[in-house]
Design a protein around this motif. Structure first.
Motif, PDB file in Angstrom:
ATOM      1  N   VAL A 389       0.841  -1.186   0.000  1.00 29.18           N
ATOM      2  CA  VAL A 389       0.000   0.000   0.000  1.00 29.18           C
ATOM      3  C   VAL A 389       0.879   1.240   0.000  1.00 29.18           C
ATOM      4  O   VAL A 389       2.002   1.233   0.528  1.00 29.18           O
ATOM      5  CB  VAL A 389      -0.943   0.000   1.240  1.00 29.18           C
ATOM      6  CG1 VAL A 389      -0.146   0.025   2.535  1.00 29.18           C
ATOM      7  CG2 VAL A 389      -1.930   1.155   1.173  1.00 29.18           C
ATOM      8  N   VAL A 400     -10.117  -2.363   5.016  1.00 32.83           N
ATOM      9  CA  VAL A 400     -10.326  -3.684   4.445  1.00 32.83           C
ATOM     10  C   VAL A 400     -11.480  -4.333   5.198  1.00 32.83           C
ATOM     11  O   VAL A 400     -11.609  -4.193   6.422  1.00 32.83           O
ATOM     12  CB  VAL A 400      -9.062  -4.555   4.530  1.00 32.83           C
ATOM     13  CG1 VAL A 400      -8.579  -4.733   5.971  1.00 32.83           C
ATOM     14  CG2 VAL A 400      -9.311  -5.918   3.886  1.00 32.83           C
ATOM     15  N   GLN A 416     -10.891  -3.708   9.314  1.00 35.53           N
ATOM     16  CA  GLN A 416      -9.667  -3.164   9.902  1.00 35.53           C
ATOM     17  C   GLN A 416      -9.144  -2.042   9.018  1.00 35.53           C
ATOM     18  O   GLN A 416      -9.327  -2.052   7.792  1.00 35.53           O
ATOM     19  CB  GLN A 416      -8.591  -4.242  10.033  1.00 35.53           C
ATOM     20  CG  GLN A 416      -8.844  -5.261  11.131  1.00 35.53           C
ATOM     21  CD  GLN A 416      -7.615  -6.089  11.429  1.00 35.53           C
ATOM     22  OE1 GLN A 416      -6.497  -5.594  11.381  1.00 35.53           O
ATOM     23  NE2 GLN A 416      -7.824  -7.363  11.730  1.00 35.53           N
ATOM     24  N   VAL A 418      -6.170  -0.296   7.164  1.00 27.00           N
ATOM     25  CA  VAL A 418      -4.878  -0.663   6.607  1.00 27.00           C
ATOM     26  C   VAL A 418      -3.896   0.446   6.957  1.00 27.00           C
ATOM     27  O   VAL A 418      -4.114   1.607   6.599  1.00 27.00           O
ATOM     28  CB  VAL A 418      -4.963  -0.820   5.075  1.00 27.00           C
ATOM     29  CG1 VAL A 418      -3.606  -1.149   4.494  1.00 27.00           C
ATOM     30  CG2 VAL A 418      -5.968  -1.911   4.719  1.00 27.00           C
ATOM     31  N   VAL A 430       2.226  -4.719   4.118  1.00 27.22           N
ATOM     32  CA  VAL A 430       1.309  -4.786   5.254  1.00 27.22           C
ATOM     33  C   VAL A 430       0.793  -6.208   5.387  1.00 27.22           C
ATOM     34  O   VAL A 430       0.486  -6.870   4.391  1.00 27.22           O
ATOM     35  CB  VAL A 430       0.121  -3.812   5.068  1.00 27.22           C
ATOM     36  CG1 VAL A 430      -0.914  -3.998   6.165  1.00 27.22           C
ATOM     37  CG2 VAL A 430       0.610  -2.377   5.042  1.00 27.22           C
ATOM     38  N   SER A 431       0.703  -6.685   6.631  1.00 24.93           N
ATOM     39  CA  SER A 431       0.106  -7.987   6.931  1.00 24.93           C
ATOM     40  C   SER A 431      -0.944  -7.795   8.015  1.00 24.93           C
ATOM     41  O   SER A 431      -0.689  -7.116   9.026  1.00 24.93           O
ATOM     42  CB  SER A 431       1.157  -8.990   7.402  1.00 24.93           C
ATOM     43  OG  SER A 431       2.094  -9.256   6.383  1.00 24.93           O
ATOM     44  N   LEU A 432      -2.127  -8.362   7.798  1.00 22.09           N
ATOM     45  CA  LEU A 432      -3.207  -8.260   8.771  1.00 22.09           C
ATOM     46  C   LEU A 432      -3.834  -9.630   8.964  1.00 22.09           C
ATOM     47  O   LEU A 432      -3.806 -10.480   8.066  1.00 22.09           O
ATOM     48  CB  LEU A 432      -4.284  -7.276   8.296  1.00 22.09           C
ATOM     49  CG  LEU A 432      -3.865  -5.811   8.126  1.00 22.09           C
ATOM     50  CD1 LEU A 432      -5.006  -5.016   7.503  1.00 22.09           C
ATOM     51  CD2 LEU A 432      -3.475  -5.198   9.463  1.00 22.09           C
ATOM     52  N   PHE A 454     -12.140  -3.526  -0.315  1.00 19.20           N
ATOM     53  CA  PHE A 454     -11.311  -2.390   0.089  1.00 19.20           C
ATOM     54  C   PHE A 454     -12.057  -1.094  -0.196  1.00 19.20           C
ATOM     55  O   PHE A 454     -12.845  -1.013  -1.140  1.00 19.20           O
ATOM     56  CB  PHE A 454      -9.976  -2.389  -0.672  1.00 19.20           C
ATOM     57  CG  PHE A 454      -9.111  -3.578  -0.392  1.00 19.20           C
ATOM     58  CD1 PHE A 454      -8.247  -3.576   0.702  1.00 19.20           C
ATOM     59  CD2 PHE A 454      -9.160  -4.698  -1.200  1.00 19.20           C
ATOM     60  CE1 PHE A 454      -7.453  -4.679   0.970  1.00 19.20           C
ATOM     61  CE2 PHE A 454      -8.366  -5.797  -0.945  1.00 19.20           C
ATOM     62  CZ  PHE A 454      -7.507  -5.789   0.149  1.00 19.20           C
ATOM     63  N   LEU A 465      -3.083   0.178  -4.044  1.00 17.94           N
ATOM     64  CA  LEU A 465      -2.949  -1.174  -3.507  1.00 17.94           C
ATOM     65  C   LEU A 465      -2.353  -2.081  -4.572  1.00 17.94           C
ATOM     66  O   LEU A 465      -2.627  -1.933  -5.766  1.00 17.94           O
ATOM     67  CB  LEU A 465      -4.312  -1.739  -3.094  1.00 17.94           C
ATOM     68  CG  LEU A 465      -5.159  -0.949  -2.090  1.00 17.94           C
ATOM     69  CD1 LEU A 465      -6.470  -1.682  -1.841  1.00 17.94           C
ATOM     70  CD2 LEU A 465      -4.411  -0.733  -0.787  1.00 17.94           C
ATOM     71  N   VAL A 468      -2.119  -8.129  -3.551  1.00 20.00           N
ATOM     72  CA  VAL A 468      -3.054  -8.544  -2.513  1.00 20.00           C
ATOM     73  C   VAL A 468      -3.093 -10.069  -2.446  1.00 20.00           C
ATOM     74  O   VAL A 468      -3.268 -10.755  -3.461  1.00 20.00           O
ATOM     75  CB  VAL A 468      -4.469  -7.997  -2.795  1.00 20.00           C
ATOM     76  CG1 VAL A 468      -5.458  -8.477  -1.734  1.00 20.00           C
ATOM     77  CG2 VAL A 468      -4.445  -6.474  -2.856  1.00 20.00           C
TER      78      VAL A 468
END
Length: 588
Positions: A389, A400, A416, A418, A430-432, A454, A465, A468
């Motif tokens: 991102v 997201v 959440q 981002v 980024v990791s979620l 998104f 972005l 993904v």
């Protein structure tokens, strides 16, 4: 067409096999397409999975149909026939679309990843115009006899059964079959409603009356019995749309059908009984439908808003005589509306970009705009989301969502933010971890679709972005085209603000986009078709009552919606009218 199949982003081998088998069937049984096309047009709905809505699976089906019919040649009875009033009106209507298409399309804009992925694209005219074009090019291959009409109406009945079956599933797995107090409107198989509109109610009005026409034309219990069962279920589906215009149009069309059917020459007293049952069911459903009652109560306020919207649409025209005569261009309303809206008042949006070897998606800030992909449901625990991102202008935000979704509504969402570093315009990894609360629908019904979406909620900003991925504990990536190298393939979007996409009146839309030429030719076609079918009714044609009521009901819905900007519906309406006129016309 082979390239279109091979390039299709979803299960193209199965699609190719199905098309080859269908083409072979039409070659052996030349009239089979009159069943298949009206059944498949409403039922084929792969856009939420494929992401394709300009050129889709219905175009491949119609292309295969046309190719086989061209190879076989015109029916003998269609050669050397004189043009009827309806034929002349249809040709004039096609001419108006062609001229207005050129008005909006030329000079041709350059091709990029967004030209066939956005309604605001100048190429949107091709998407809209193909609905009429398919009907006009297939009409010469329609035999001039009652059998062609019966086949087409039978196929329409099959399509209606498929649409109401999906509607029942949609109600069952989301609010429940009998929870009419919930704010939930079905869309069934009409994915075009991701930007609003009244496609499903317009289809239900048209196809319900054409099914009654089939029962009248067939004249046998084996045809009447399934239609008698289908009729109340179709009415239930109409109530579930919570569409006032559609409900009123269906009630009016059924009343017209009943009045025409009980003509003394026909002595079909069962029509009176059927209408009594339908009216009783309508009253019962309306009594328990709080949301529909509330919507009818707000009709006066809604009418004021629609009148203002229509005036605003016509204000988008330029003053030169040529544009007033031929319009601003087929499919041009979304583009003109966006151009007239100040940037900070626009809803959110997205665009697919390619810089060198790198492709990504840019989310423009604003509310009510979501870009998503349907992903498999998993019970393995958490979903691991990975992506890159960046705030392309140094500022911005992204959200997201992992939700169970119908087309228009979200359930059991995990949301959440981002993390986007302000003032940093470079890519960030980024990791979620996401864990939605998946609903058990009982096991025997397909579950609710799970959608990864998104959005950028901050107006005046943009966020990019790329790359993904979404995986479960097994490590399998569930996202397709996560690097956006194929643009919008497998990605589908939804909008909460529907006004920018639809004029919501077929005649105002014709005047804006196709000018006076388009308005006059549309009115002439509808009038000529109804006049021809009215003459068929006076001659005692058993299907004519349902055909007159169906075409009239569809036009009535078109006074408050824009069904003709949905290609599948436009093809079904125009082709159905032309098949009906050709099949019920007297010899010569």
């Amino acid at each position: 067409m082979a390239w279109g199949v091979a390039d299709f982003p979803l299960a193209w081998p199965a699609l190719a096999a199905g098309l080859v088998g269908y083409a072979a069937a039409v070659w052996v049984f030349p009239r089979a397409w009159l069943w298949v096309v009206p059944a498949a047009l409403p039922a084929l709905n792969l856009a939420p999975w494929s992401g394709r809505f300009f050129w889709d699976e219905t175009d491949l089906l119609l292309g295969a149909t046309l190719a086989v019919l061209l190879a076989r040649g015109l029916p003998k009875a269609s050669r050397g026939q004189r043009w009827s009033a309806v034929g002349i009106a249809a040709a004039a209507l096609g001419l108006s679309y062609a001229v207005s298409l050129g008005q909006g399309l030329f000079p041709l804009p350059p091709l990029d990843l967004n030209r066939f992925a956005a309604y605001e694209s100048p190429y949107n005219g091709l998407r809209v115009a193909k609905g009429v074009a398919w009907a006009l090019v297939l009409t010469p291959f329609v035999p001039r006899d009652g059998d062609a009409v019966r086949r087409f109406l039978g196929g329409t009945t099959v399509g209606l059964a498929a649409v109401v079956a999906v509607a029942l599933w949609e109600r069952a797995v989301f609010p429940g079959l009998w929870d009419f107090a919930a704010d939930f409107r079905i869309t069934s198989t009409f994915s075009s409603m991701h930007v609003g509109g009244g496609a499903v109610e317009a289809y239900l009005v048209l196809s319900t009356l054409l099914s009654l026409a089939w029962a009248g034309a067939a004249g046998t219990p084996w045809a009447r019995a399934p239609v008698a069962v289908l009729l109340p279920v179709a009415l239930y589906a109409m109530v579930a749309t919570q569409a006032r215009g559609g409900f009123a149009a269906l009630a009016g069309a059924l009343a017209v059908w009943a009045a025409l059917t009980v003509h003394p020459r026909r002595r079909l007293a069962w029509a009176v009984v059927a209408m009594g049952l339908v009216c009783a069911l309508a009253v019962g459903l309306g009594a328990v439908t709080g949301r529909l009652t509330e919507r009818f109560a707000a009709s006066r306020q809604d009418l004021s808003a629609r009148l203002a919207h229509w005036r605003g649409a016509l204000a988008l025209r330029t003053d030169d005589p040529w544009s007033r005569a031929v319009g601003m261009g087929v499919g041009s309303f979304p583009r003109l509306y966006r151009q007239a809206t100040p940037p900070l008042r626009r809803a959110g949006d997205h665009s697919f970009l390619s810089v060198g070897d790198e492709a990504f998606v840019r989310l423009a800030g604003g509310g009510g705009a979501y870009l998503g992909q349907r992903v498999p449901r998993s019970i393995e625990g958490y979903y691991e989301l990975g992506l890159r991102v960046r705030a392309s202008e140094g500022r911005g935000a992204a959200m997201v969502y992992l939700c169970e979704k119908s087309l228009l509504y979200s359930f059991e969402c995990t949301a959440q933010a981002v993390p986007v570093s302000p003032g940093v315009a470079s890519w960030q990894a980024v990791s979620l971890r996401l864990r939605p609360a998946l609903t058990d629908t009982g096991g025997w019904l397909p579950g609710r679709p799970l959608v990864l979406s998104f959005a950028n909620p901050v107006a005046g900003t943009s966020v990019d972005l790329d790359d993904v991925t979404l995986s479960v504990e097994s490590g399998r990536d569930l996202v397709k085209n996560g690097g956006f190298a194929r643009g919008h393939d497998r990605w589908f979007f939804e909008r909460d603000d529907y006004w920018p996409f639809h004029v919501e009146n077929i005649f105002v839309e014709a005047l804006l986009e196709r000018g006076w030429l388009g308005l006059v030719t549309l009115a002439a076609f509808v009038s000529a078709a109804l006049g021809s079918l009215g003459a068929a009714w006076r001659r005692g044609e058993p299907a004519a009552a349902g055909l007159v009521a169906g075409i009239g009901g569809f036009v009535a819905v078109g006074l408050v919606t824009s069904p003709l900007d949905v290609p599948r519906l436009a093809t079904l309406f125009f082709l159905g009218a032309l098949v009906a006129v050709r099949g019920t016309a007297p010899p010569g």
